[in-house]
Design a protein around this motif. Structure first.
Motif, PDB file in Angstrom:
ATOM      1  N   PHE A   1       0.866  -1.218  -0.051  1.00 32.98           N
ATOM      2  CA  PHE A   1       0.013  -0.053  -0.007  1.00 32.98           C
ATOM      3  C   PHE A   1       0.858   1.238   0.002  1.00 32.98           C
ATOM      4  CE2 PHE A   1      -2.664  -3.080   2.782  1.00 32.98           C
ATOM      5  CZ  PHE A   1      -3.250  -3.550   1.618  1.00 32.98           C
ATOM      6  N   GLU A   2       1.991   1.064  -0.800  1.00 33.44           N
ATOM      7  CA  GLU A   2       2.995   2.322  -0.716  1.00 33.44           C
ATOM      8  C   GLU A   2       2.346   3.612  -1.282  1.00 33.44           C
ATOM      9  OE1 GLU A   2       7.450   2.853  -2.120  1.00 33.44           O
ATOM     10  OE2 GLU A   2       6.427   1.471  -2.866  1.00 33.44           O
ATOM     11  N   GLY A   3       2.466   4.438  -0.412  1.00 30.32           N
ATOM     12  CA  GLY A   3       1.662   5.883  -0.517  1.00 30.32           C
ATOM     13  C   GLY A   3       0.357   6.266  -0.351  1.00 30.32           C
ATOM     14  N   GLU A   4      -0.406   4.989   0.491  1.00 29.94           N
ATOM     15  CA  GLU A   4      -1.522   5.057   0.827  1.00 29.94           C
ATOM     16  C   GLU A   4      -1.761   4.892   2.300  1.00 29.94           C
ATOM     17  OE1 GLU A   4      -3.821   2.007  -1.264  1.00 29.94           O
ATOM     18  OE2 GLU A   4      -2.584   1.875  -2.864  1.00 29.94           O
ATOM     19  N   VAL A   5      -3.049   5.195   2.714  1.00 25.39           N
ATOM     20  CA  VAL A   5      -3.177   4.826   4.024  1.00 25.39           C
ATOM     21  C   VAL A   5      -2.820   3.532   4.460  1.00 25.39           C
ATOM     22  CG1 VAL A   5      -5.108   4.780   5.719  1.00 25.39           C
ATOM     23  CG2 VAL A   5      -5.062   6.795   4.192  1.00 25.39           C
ATOM     24  N   GLY A   6      -2.382   3.550   5.902  1.00 27.75           N
ATOM     25  CA  GLY A   6      -1.860   1.976   6.147  1.00 27.75           C
ATOM     26  C   GLY A   6      -0.608   1.393   5.232  1.00 27.75           C
ATOM     27  N   GLU A   7       0.076   2.462   4.713  1.00 27.85           N
ATOM     28  CA  GLU A   7       1.350   1.948   4.170  1.00 27.85           C
ATOM     29  C   GLU A   7       2.306   0.916   5.207  1.00 27.85           C
ATOM     30  OE1 GLU A   7       5.494   3.876   2.558  1.00 27.85           O
ATOM     31  OE2 GLU A   7       3.707   4.568   1.871  1.00 27.85           O
ATOM     32  N   GLN A   8       2.649  -0.282   4.743  1.00 24.67           N
ATOM     33  CA  GLN A   8       3.363  -1.124   5.648  1.00 24.67           C
ATOM     34  C   GLN A   8       4.417  -1.799   4.898  1.00 24.67           C
ATOM     35  OE1 GLN A   8       0.368  -4.584   6.224  1.00 24.67           O
ATOM     36  NE2 GLN A   8      -0.709  -2.524   6.192  1.00 24.67           N
ATOM     37  N   ALA A   9       5.400  -2.372   5.697  1.00 26.44           N
ATOM     38  CA  ALA A   9       6.300  -3.359   5.121  1.00 26.44           C
ATOM     39  C   ALA A   9       5.784  -4.599   5.729  1.00 26.44           C
ATOM     40  CB  ALA A   9       7.844  -2.740   5.887  1.00 26.44           C
ATOM     41  N   THR A  10       6.115  -5.638   4.721  1.00 26.09           N
ATOM     42  CA  THR A  10       5.498  -6.859   5.178  1.00 26.09           C
ATOM     43  C   THR A  10       6.440  -8.007   4.367  1.00 26.09           C
ATOM     44  OG1 THR A  10       3.594  -8.407   5.229  1.00 26.09           O
ATOM     45  CG2 THR A  10       3.989  -6.985   3.094  1.00 26.09           C
ATOM     46  N   MET A  11       6.444  -9.132   5.072  1.00 27.25           N
ATOM     47  CA  MET A  11       6.943 -10.274   4.507  1.00 27.25           C
ATOM     48  C   MET A  11       6.501 -11.592   5.190  1.00 27.25           C
ATOM     49  SD  MET A  11      10.694 -10.464   6.547  1.00 27.25           S
ATOM     50  CE  MET A  11      10.850  -9.339   7.722  1.00 27.25           C
ATOM     51  N   PHE A  12       6.440 -12.772   4.201  1.00 26.38           N
ATOM     52  CA  PHE A  12       5.729 -13.830   4.811  1.00 26.38           C
ATOM     53  C   PHE A  12       6.823 -15.266   4.542  1.00 26.38           C
ATOM     54  CE2 PHE A  12       2.076 -11.536   4.377  1.00 26.38           C
ATOM     55  CZ  PHE A  12       0.858 -12.151   5.171  1.00 26.38           C
ATOM     56  N   PHE A  13       6.921 -15.821   5.519  1.00 25.92           N
ATOM     57  CA  PHE A  13       7.805 -17.167   5.222  1.00 25.92           C
ATOM     58  C   PHE A  13       7.021 -18.408   6.026  1.00 25.92           C
ATOM     59  CE2 PHE A  13       9.655 -14.643   8.278  1.00 25.92           C
ATOM     60  CZ  PHE A  13      10.054 -15.299   9.222  1.00 25.92           C
ATOM     61  N   LEU A  14       7.452 -19.722   5.812  1.00 23.24           N
ATOM     62  CA  LEU A  14       7.150 -20.481   6.776  1.00 23.24           C
ATOM     63  C   LEU A  14       8.144 -20.981   7.941  1.00 23.24           C
ATOM     64  CD1 LEU A  14       6.101 -23.421   3.779  1.00 23.24           C
ATOM     65  CD2 LEU A  14       4.484 -21.672   5.356  1.00 23.24           C
ATOM     66  N   ASP A  15       7.449 -21.199   9.142  1.00 27.05           N
ATOM     67  CA  ASP A  15       8.320 -21.480  10.322  1.00 27.05           C
ATOM     68  C   ASP A  15       8.705 -22.945   9.858  1.00 27.05           C
ATOM     69  OD1 ASP A  15       6.357 -23.330  11.280  1.00 27.05           O
ATOM     70  OD2 ASP A  15       5.749 -22.095  12.737  1.00 27.05           O
ATOM     71  N   PRO A  16       9.498 -23.481  10.896  1.00 26.39           N
ATOM     72  CA  PRO A  16      10.121 -24.936  10.703  1.00 26.39           C
ATOM     73  C   PRO A  16       9.107 -26.048  10.763  1.00 26.39           C
ATOM     74  CG  PRO A  16      11.590 -23.937  12.005  1.00 26.39           C
ATOM     75  CD  PRO A  16      10.331 -22.954  11.904  1.00 26.39           C
ATOM     76  N   SER A  17       7.731 -25.620  11.124  1.00 24.66           N
ATOM     77  CA  SER A  17       6.832 -26.746  11.160  1.00 24.66           C
ATOM     78  C   SER A  17       5.701 -26.411  10.010  1.00 24.66           C
ATOM     79  CB  SER A  17       5.855 -26.599  12.515  1.00 24.66           C
ATOM     80  OG  SER A  17       6.693 -26.990  13.495  1.00 24.66           O
ATOM     81  N   GLY A  18       5.934 -25.553   8.961  1.00 16.99           N
ATOM     82  CA  GLY A  18       5.223 -25.342   7.943  1.00 16.99           C
ATOM     83  C   GLY A  18       4.105 -24.206   8.286  1.00 16.99           C
ATOM     84  N   ASN A  19       4.299 -23.504   9.201  1.00 10.67           N
ATOM     85  CA  ASN A  19       2.938 -22.320   9.405  1.00 10.67           C
ATOM     86  C   ASN A  19       3.582 -21.296   8.876  1.00 10.67           C
ATOM     87  OD1 ASN A  19       1.404 -24.143  11.422  1.00 10.67           O
ATOM     88  ND2 ASN A  19       3.522 -24.129  12.387  1.00 10.67           N
ATOM     89  N   ALA A  20       2.531 -20.549   8.387  1.00  6.85           N
ATOM     90  CA  ALA A  20       2.851 -19.177   7.648  1.00  6.85           C
ATOM     91  C   ALA A  20       3.191 -18.163   8.704  1.00  6.85           C
ATOM     92  CB  ALA A  20       1.802 -18.957   6.764  1.00  6.85           C
ATOM     93  N   ILE A  21       4.093 -17.455   8.581  1.00  6.10           N
ATOM     94  CA  ILE A  21       4.310 -16.204   9.496  1.00  6.10           C
ATOM     95  C   ILE A  21       4.395 -14.931   8.485  1.00  6.10           C
ATOM     96  CG2 ILE A  21       5.843 -15.133  11.346  1.00  6.10           C
ATOM     97  CD1 ILE A  21       6.548 -18.129  11.915  1.00  6.10           C
ATOM     98  N   GLU A  22       3.901 -13.926   9.199  1.00  5.66           N
ATOM     99  CA  GLU A  22       3.965 -12.657   8.602  1.00  5.66           C
ATOM    100  C   GLU A  22       4.606 -11.756   9.613  1.00  5.66           C
ATOM    101  OE1 GLU A  22       1.094  -8.794   6.479  1.00  5.66           O
ATOM    102  OE2 GLU A  22       0.298 -10.204   8.195  1.00  5.66           O
ATOM    103  N   PHE A  23       5.497 -10.887   9.402  1.00  5.12           N
ATOM    104  CA  PHE A  23       6.107  -9.744  10.017  1.00  5.12           C
ATOM    105  C   PHE A  23       5.962  -8.460   9.281  1.00  5.12           C
ATOM    106  CE2 PHE A  23       8.720 -13.185  11.793  1.00  5.12           C
ATOM    107  CZ  PHE A  23       8.610 -12.840  13.366  1.00  5.12           C
ATOM    108  N   LYS A  24       5.373  -7.534  10.077  1.00  7.79           N
ATOM    109  CA  LYS A  24       5.028  -6.135   9.240  1.00  7.79           C
ATOM    110  C   LYS A  24       5.422  -5.087  10.233  1.00  7.79           C
ATOM    111  CE  LYS A  24       0.315  -6.842   9.311  1.00  7.79           C
ATOM    112  NZ  LYS A  24      -0.975  -6.494   8.863  1.00  7.79           N
ATOM    113  N   ALA A  25       5.610  -3.986   9.618  1.00  9.90           N
ATOM    114  CA  ALA A  25       5.848  -2.776  10.260  1.00  9.90           C
ATOM    115  C   ALA A  25       5.157  -1.513   9.452  1.00  9.90           C
ATOM    116  CB  ALA A  25       7.330  -2.451  10.341  1.00  9.90           C
ATOM    117  N   PHE A  26       4.740  -0.623  10.272  1.00 14.39           N
ATOM    118  CA  PHE A  26       3.792   0.256   9.579  1.00 14.39           C
ATOM    119  C   PHE A  26       4.628   1.670   9.675  1.00 14.39           C
ATOM    120  CE2 PHE A  26       0.481  -2.451  10.662  1.00 14.39           C
ATOM    121  CZ  PHE A  26      -0.503  -2.246   9.753  1.00 14.39           C
ATOM    122  N   LYS A  27       4.704   2.259   8.232  1.00 19.74           N
ATOM    123  CA  LYS A  27       5.224   3.648   8.087  1.00 19.74           C
ATOM    124  C   LYS A  27       4.852   4.498   9.198  1.00 19.74           C
ATOM    125  CE  LYS A  27       6.185   7.476   4.998  1.00 19.74           C
ATOM    126  NZ  LYS A  27       5.381   7.877   3.420  1.00 19.74           N
TER     127      LYS A  27
END
Length: 105
Positions: free
Chosen positions: A71-97
């Motif tokens: 959402f670059e340049g928009e309300v709620g702009e945020q950095a995000t990434m997704f990957f799997l933990d060792p058990s195969g669960n999806a994890i998201e880490f994000k940070a807001f501008k």
């Protein structure tokens, strides 16, 4: 229309609508990316997010969604990434501008 974020003591608890019987494989399109519906997410401060993104990239972690600005340049702009933990669960880490925008629409 496909998800809602609840304020869970200052963190986001996101609920997604899915149209498929196999929730394990369900994704919703968010900012042009296929976000796994079933995932755990954490909000970091931007500097901590950048350090983690650099460390994971350096260690060649396989991303579901590589680190980028959503959402670059928009309300709620945020950095995000997704990957799997060792058990195969999806994890998201994000940070807001702007952390005041965590629950902005």
């Amino acid at each position: 229309d496909r998800w809602i974020d609840f304020n869970f003591w200052g963190n986001q608890l996101s609920a997604h609508v899915v149209d498929v019987p196999n929730v394990e494989a369900a994704v919703n399109e968010v900012d042009g990316k296929k976000v796994p519906v079933k995932h755990f997410g954490a909000i970091l401060e931007m500097n901590d997010w950048k350090e983690l993104a650099e460390k994971l990239t350096k260690n060649e972690i396989e991303f579901i969604i590589a680190p980028y600005i959503r959402f670059e340049g928009e309300v709620g702009e945020q950095a995000t990434m997704f990957f799997l933990d060792p058990s195969g669960n999806a994890i998201e880490f994000k940070a807001f501008k702007d952390e005041a925008m965590i629950f902005a629409k």
